[in-house]
Design a protein around this motif. Structure first.
Motif, short mmCIF file in Angstrom:
data_model
loop_
_atom_site.label_atom_id
_atom_site.label_comp_id
_atom_site.label_asym_id
_atom_site.label_seq_id
_atom_site.Cartn_x
_atom_site.Cartn_y
_atom_site.Cartn_z
N SER A 363 0.84 -1.21 0.04
CA SER A 363 0.07 0.08 0.06
C SER A 363 0.95 1.33 0.04
O SER A 363 0.41 2.29 -0.53
CB SER A 363 -0.95 0.04 1.13
N ILE A 402 -3.85 -0.57 7.22
CA ILE A 402 -3.46 0.34 5.86
C ILE A 402 -4.45 1.46 5.82
O ILE A 402 -5.73 1.37 6.20
CB ILE A 402 -3.25 -0.60 4.66
N ALA A 404 -6.66 2.90 2.91
CA ALA A 404 -6.87 2.64 1.27
C ALA A 404 -8.08 2.65 1.20
O ALA A 404 -9.04 2.12 2.34
CB ALA A 404 -6.06 1.59 1.04
N SER A 415 -4.88 3.30 -2.58
CA SER A 415 -4.06 3.83 -1.46
C SER A 415 -4.26 5.21 -1.25
O SER A 415 -4.26 6.16 -2.22
CB SER A 415 -2.56 3.46 -1.40
#
Lengths: 487, 267
Positions: A363, A402, A404, A415
């Protein structure tokens, strides 16, 4: 598991200065007189000093000097004397030391002090364990435990806690730990009723060790959470407690607390206890990996630990790169090490973290990537890799691993721009936690400071001295704690 | 033969017959009778007395409790399962050295692991796991549960759902169905964070509904904040509700004051 056994037995060299010339027997006699004065004056400090001095002599103990000691302090032919000498191997030749015969004249008191009696047990037991005569040691320790149950004196507590330890040790060495569990529980109950805090501490640790030996984490945690807690008396016991606590918490997925206990245990352990510290480090490394942290390289390069920590170093490397293939290889390669460390199940849990790290790397590197590629990069081997990748990514997004979004129609992951961290409260939080750590450390250090009593008073009248000595006696109790910290 | 033992084994035979007939009412009635009868045996836990026919008594007691566990699954009673399992456990742990291992042991242990997973008691799941030997971990029943937990943790929900077909025993179906429900909630929770919008047909597939109607019903009940417009489910609203950042002044003041106080103490 077995490596931390010997932790407490490393005496500092400073005590052994005097042991150069006179015979072992002579030393034993001195120690015994120390115990006697300690017993009469009710000074626990002297007794723990005696135990420490004994540990220095440990390597030099011989059957002959033991016999001499027993003959000197116990009435030959008495119940205890014959029982104890039956444990010892028979002497081939009569090489009794010369001073035994001459000093043997003061016939021992008919009923020796219970402290001396217990000390004799301890001495014989240590000797038997060192000579690897485990069956005799088991018999001897059981006899001593039976005797201990009938003695209720605070001056015995120090000796008793040692005996408990060796009692458990010799059963562990023969692999019969489960046998003594009931007995240990009974002893713990007795110690609690007698307010013998050192004994409680020691026995609680022995019980935890006993449970963990058979992976009975549930029972261990139940006992631990219900046993009375108080300020630690002995540093070693506290270290052990922290280590066991860390293990229990790791198994129960309380990683943050586990990390704290394990790191503290590793820090507090004496330098000489290398095996114990290696164990702590191994567990701490895994816990940190499970938390998503990557331990620094210096952790693996500590003196004397490089070799032992090697498998964990490679494991960390695999997690850091986020390569499932490499991770699997490392886990297979060192599987025997991991299973002997009993960390196998934890390593299985790590798989999830490897995927997470891999995903994070992806990512960061790509602003937009198709899910097919994600599956390929993560090397997910499943019948339906794209669907798996999609749900794995969406879970990672939800857990905040992450930043995203997913586009289902086009099948790709987008991302988000990494925001400027300094525009958030993040630095403030990090700053605060560091400052809090430092301040806490300082306060702990201040609290741990101890001063010798009345060191500034030089001259005093006889009356005042008597008064002072009385005070000192009370203080001795507190100093005993500090003394324990030394060995 | 001990008359008490004969009584137990006869009642147990009747229980087994009812069990095969799936006559659960009779089963429960007989089971409570059996449990009362078992209390008369001193060789059972927690006493573990070494009586002459201890082995027979232990074996039949273990068999009874194993049946009780399976019965509770069939009756879909999780509390009873937990109770019966804990009564059964000493036979597997403490009596291990004295009894021949039971053929049902791993199946029952696997069921228990699955129950803990369904109830989301992951810590206990791992505690139980630690008690198992390496050979036990290779057993298909146990392995099934372990792999489920892993897939569940990773988020590979499709793998969890497809595991239903590979379940080692029919008794596992009950928990697998429960697990499917949990998985659906998980997927819904993840989707609302991961997607901006999702077409209803995709959502229906993902959440494993057979018709749009069921999906709409589910959304209405569980996630009324989702907006459904023009064949799309729009999650955006959830994300907008994140409060905008401002300087946490009060917190900063207290922190700074505490630093000052602590420093004062040091200097």
């Amino acid at each position: 598991m077995t490596q931390d056994v010997e932790m407490a037995e490393q005496a500092p060299p400073s005590n052994s200065v005097t042991s150069a010339s006179p015979s072992v027997f002579h030393h034993l006699k001195e120690i015994a007189s120390l115990i006697e004065t300690g017993a009469y004056a009710r000074e626990v400090r002297r007794i723990s000093r005696a135990v420490r001095l004994t540990m220095v002599l440990r390597k030099k103990l011989k059957v002959s000097s033991l016999f001499a000691f027993l003959n000197f302090f116990l009435l030959p032919g008495s119940d205890l004397h014959s029982r104890l000498s039956s444990f010892l191997p028979k002497e081939d030749e009569h090489d009794m030391e010369v001073d035994t015969a001459s000093s043997g004249t003061p016939t021992p008191v008919k009923h020796p002090l219970p402290e001396i009696e217990i000390y004799c047990y301890l001495l014989v037991l240590i000797f038997l364990i060192d000579q690897k005569k485990y069956n005799e040691a088991k018999a001897c320790s059981s006899a001593s435990i039976a005797r201990l149950k009938t003695v209720n004196r605070r001056t015995v507590d120090v000796l008793a806690s040692r005996l408990y330890y060796y009692y458990s040790l010799c059963y562990e060495l023969t692999g019969d730990l489960a046998e003594i569990r009931g007995n240990l529980l009974a002893l713990h109950r007795i110690a609690t009723l007698r307010r013998d805090e050192l004994g409680q501490e020691t026995l609680l640790n022995l019980l935890l060790r006993n449970y963990l030996h058979y992976n009975l984490y549930d029972q261990a945690e139940k006992l631990r959470s219900k046993a009375p807690h108080f300020e630690a008396h002995s540093n070693q016991q506290f270290c052990r407690y922290l280590f066991y606590l860390g293990k229990i918490r790791t198994i129960q997925l309380e990683y943050t607390d586990a990390k704290e206990s394990l790191l503290q245990a590793a820090r507090k352990a004496p330098q000489a206890a290398l095996g114990f510290r290696v164990q702590c480090n191994k567990w701490a490394i895994i816990v940190r990996l499970l938390l998503g942290e990557i331990p620094e390289r210096t952790v693996f390069m500590q003196k004397g630990m490089e070799k032992a920590l090697r498998p964990y170093f490679e494991l960390t490397n695999a997690v850091r790169i986020g390569d499932l293939e490499l991770f699997r290889n490392v886990a297979d390669k060192f599987s025997s090490t991991f299973s002997s460390d009993r960390t196998n199940n934890l390593i299985v849990r790590l798989r999830h973290n490897v995927i997470r790290t891999g995903l994070r790397n992806i990512s960061i590197s790509y602003s937009r990537i198709s899910l097919t590629d994600v599956a390929k990069k993560l090397r997910l081997d499943s019948p339906n890799p794209v669907a798996d990748a999609e749900s794995i990514v969406s879970k990672a997004i939800r857990d905040g691993a992450i930043d995203a979004t997913l586009d289902h129609a086009n099948g790709w992951m987008v991302s988000k721009e990494t925001g400027d961290i300094y525009s958030t409260n993040e630095p403030q939080i990090a700053f605060n936690s560091r400052i809090a750590f430092c301040l806490n450390m300082h306060n702990e250090a201040v609290r741990a400071l101890r001063f010798p009593p009345n060191s500034h008073k030089e001259k005093e009248s006889a009356e005042k001295r008597r008064e002072r000595q009385q005070q000192e006696q009370e203080l001795a109790q507190h100093i005993a704690e500090e003394d324990d910290d030394d060995f | 033969m001990d008359p008490k033992f004969t009584e137990v084994s006869q009642t147990f035979e009747r229980f087994k017959a009812a069990f095969v007939r799936e006559d659960f009412d009779t089963c429960t009635r007989l089971l409570s009778q059996l449990k009362v009868l078992l209390t008369a045996f001193t060789s059972l836990p927690p006493l573990f007395q070494e009586t002459s026919n201890a082995i027979d008594e232990l074996t039949i007691a273990r068999d009874i409790y194993e049946h009780a566990v399976v019965l509770s699954v069939k009756m879909e009673d999780q509390d009873a399962f937990e109770r019966d399992f804990f009564q059964l456990k000493p036979y597997y742990t403490d009596a291990r050295g004295r009894l021949e291992s039971s053929p049902k042991e791993y199946s029952v242990l696997g069921l228990n692991l699955l129950r803990l997973l369904v109830q989301n008691r992951i810590a206990e799941f791992h505690t139980e796991l630690e008690l198992l030997s390496q050979s036990a971990l290779d057993n298909p029943c146990i392995k099934h549960a372990v792999e489920l937990e892993q897939s569940f943790m990773e988020g590979a929900y499709h793998r969890v759902l497809s595991a239903r077909q590979t379940a080692p025993d029919v008794t596992y179906d009950y928990f697998m169905d429960l697990l499917a429900k949990t998985v659906r909630d998980e997927i819904a929770g993840c989707s609302e964070k991961a997607y901006d919008r999702l077409s209803t047909s995709d959502a229906r597939q993902m959440l494993l509904f057979s018709s749009d109607k069921e999906l709409l019903q589910y959304v209405e009940q569980e996630h009324p904040e989702w907006e459904i417009k023009g064949g799309f489910i729009i999650f955006q609203k959830v994300k907008d509700s994140v409060p905008c950042k401002e300087i946490p002044s009060l917190q900063l003041i207290t922190q700074t004051l505490s630093y000052a106080r602590e420093l004062e103490r040091i200097v």
